[in-house]
Design an enzyme around this catalytic site. Structure first.
Site: not given
Ligand code: 2OP
Length: 301
Positions: A97, A157, A160, A184
């Site tokens: 990122r 997160d 997920r 993130h």
């Molecule tokens: C992701 O973790 C787009 O940062 C985002 O999928």
């Protein structure tokens, strides 16, 4: 049902358009504005979403607006209560990122300045990557109080992590509670000790090495999707989280989310952006949780 408020989503890529769609389908806002610099794209997507209203049964109006880098078009976003900034490039396979920082910083700064000009009272939710840094930048560029500029990452997160636990144990996702803090990015901190299944500790169900596998998979959750898609990055789960945060702010829902936000630590001589667990609802009511584990950004560097 009473609908109120105006929410603007900046950027009509997959992330932005699915966020706008979810916000419209909640049917709690008067207006959802979707903007993009690609002429006709936001207008076309808005028209398409509006045509789904009889089928999905929502009254919220979606307005598409092409904006210019000179700020043209932003007048149609004026007085938004909430602005979700999705503008910027997504990752490609193999990219971190952080590789997006230069390109996206220019875009996010310009967007944030226009948001500040036209919607000075808005709550801003940033989702552009690298998330922690772009949230910091948006706060600096808008000059808004820190509790009105929050980043969406912890909720994604955490979702997920919950999904991976539920899938591994073959249990309903609703029975799983997890928590993911930190940046993130590579220093993300899924917190297994805060994870429960039907109220019982995760360690009752999974050996430590299996838990660690899920932690690592959560940390790489976005990259795994990017590698499969080859072009573009995830948007279903990210937009679900961003839209839910916007709704929590709009309705003062009192739900618990993990936004990225500026947390001043005068004793440490600098300010930090981080994901932390805190009650949602109006950001002005937020207070820093003692469960914060990882600091990710120094705005004063
Ligand atoms: C992701 O973790 C787009 O940062 C985002 O999928």
């Amino acid at each position: 049902m009473a609908r109120s408020g105006k929410v603007t989503v900046v950027g009509a890529g997959f992330y932005g358009s699915t966020t706008a769609q979810r916000l419209a389908e909640y049917d709690v806002f008067e207006t959802v504005v979707l903007t993009d610099i690609i002429e006709g794209k936001p207008e076309g997507l808005a028209l398409d979403m509006n045509q789904s209203r009889p089928v999905e049964g929502f009254e919220t109006k979606v307005v598409g607006v092409t904006t210019g880098t000179d700020g043209s078009g932003y007048e149609q976003t004026a007085d938004s209560d909430i602005v979700v900034i999705t503008a910027g490039l997504p990752r490609k396979p193999g990219m971190s990122r952080m590789d997006l920082i230069e390109t996206n910083a220019k875009i996010v700064r310009q967007v944030a300045e226009n948001v500040a000009k036209f919607s000075p009272e808005a709550v801003v939710i940033v989702v552009s990557n690298p998330l922690d840094e772009m949230t910091a930048l948006a706060q600096l560029a808008t000059g808004f109080p820190k509790n009105r500029v929050i980043g969406q990452a912890g909720m994604l997160d955490t979702a997920r992590f919950s999904h991976f636990v539920a899938e591994t144990l073959a249990v309903p996702v609703a029975s799983v509670r997890t928590l993911t803090l930190g940046s993130h990015g590579d220093t993300m901190v899924p917190v297994p000790s805060r994870c429960t299944v039907d109220g019982k500790p995760l360690s009752d169900f999974l050996a430590a090495d299996k838990v660690e596998e899920l932690v690592v998979r959560t940390r790489n959750g976005g990259a795994e999707v990017v590698a499969l898609l080859k072009t573009g990055s995830a948007y279903y789960a990210p937009s679900a989280a961003a839209a839910r945060m916007a709704r929590a702010v709009a309705t003062d829902a009192g739900s618990v989310v993990t936004p990225t936000t500026l947390v001043s630590k005068p004793s440490m001589g600098r300010d930090w952006f981080m994901s932390s667990a805190r009650p949602s609802g109006l950001p002005s009511t937020m207070s820093v949780s003692t469960t914060v584990l990882k600091m990710s950004y120094s705005a004063s560097r």
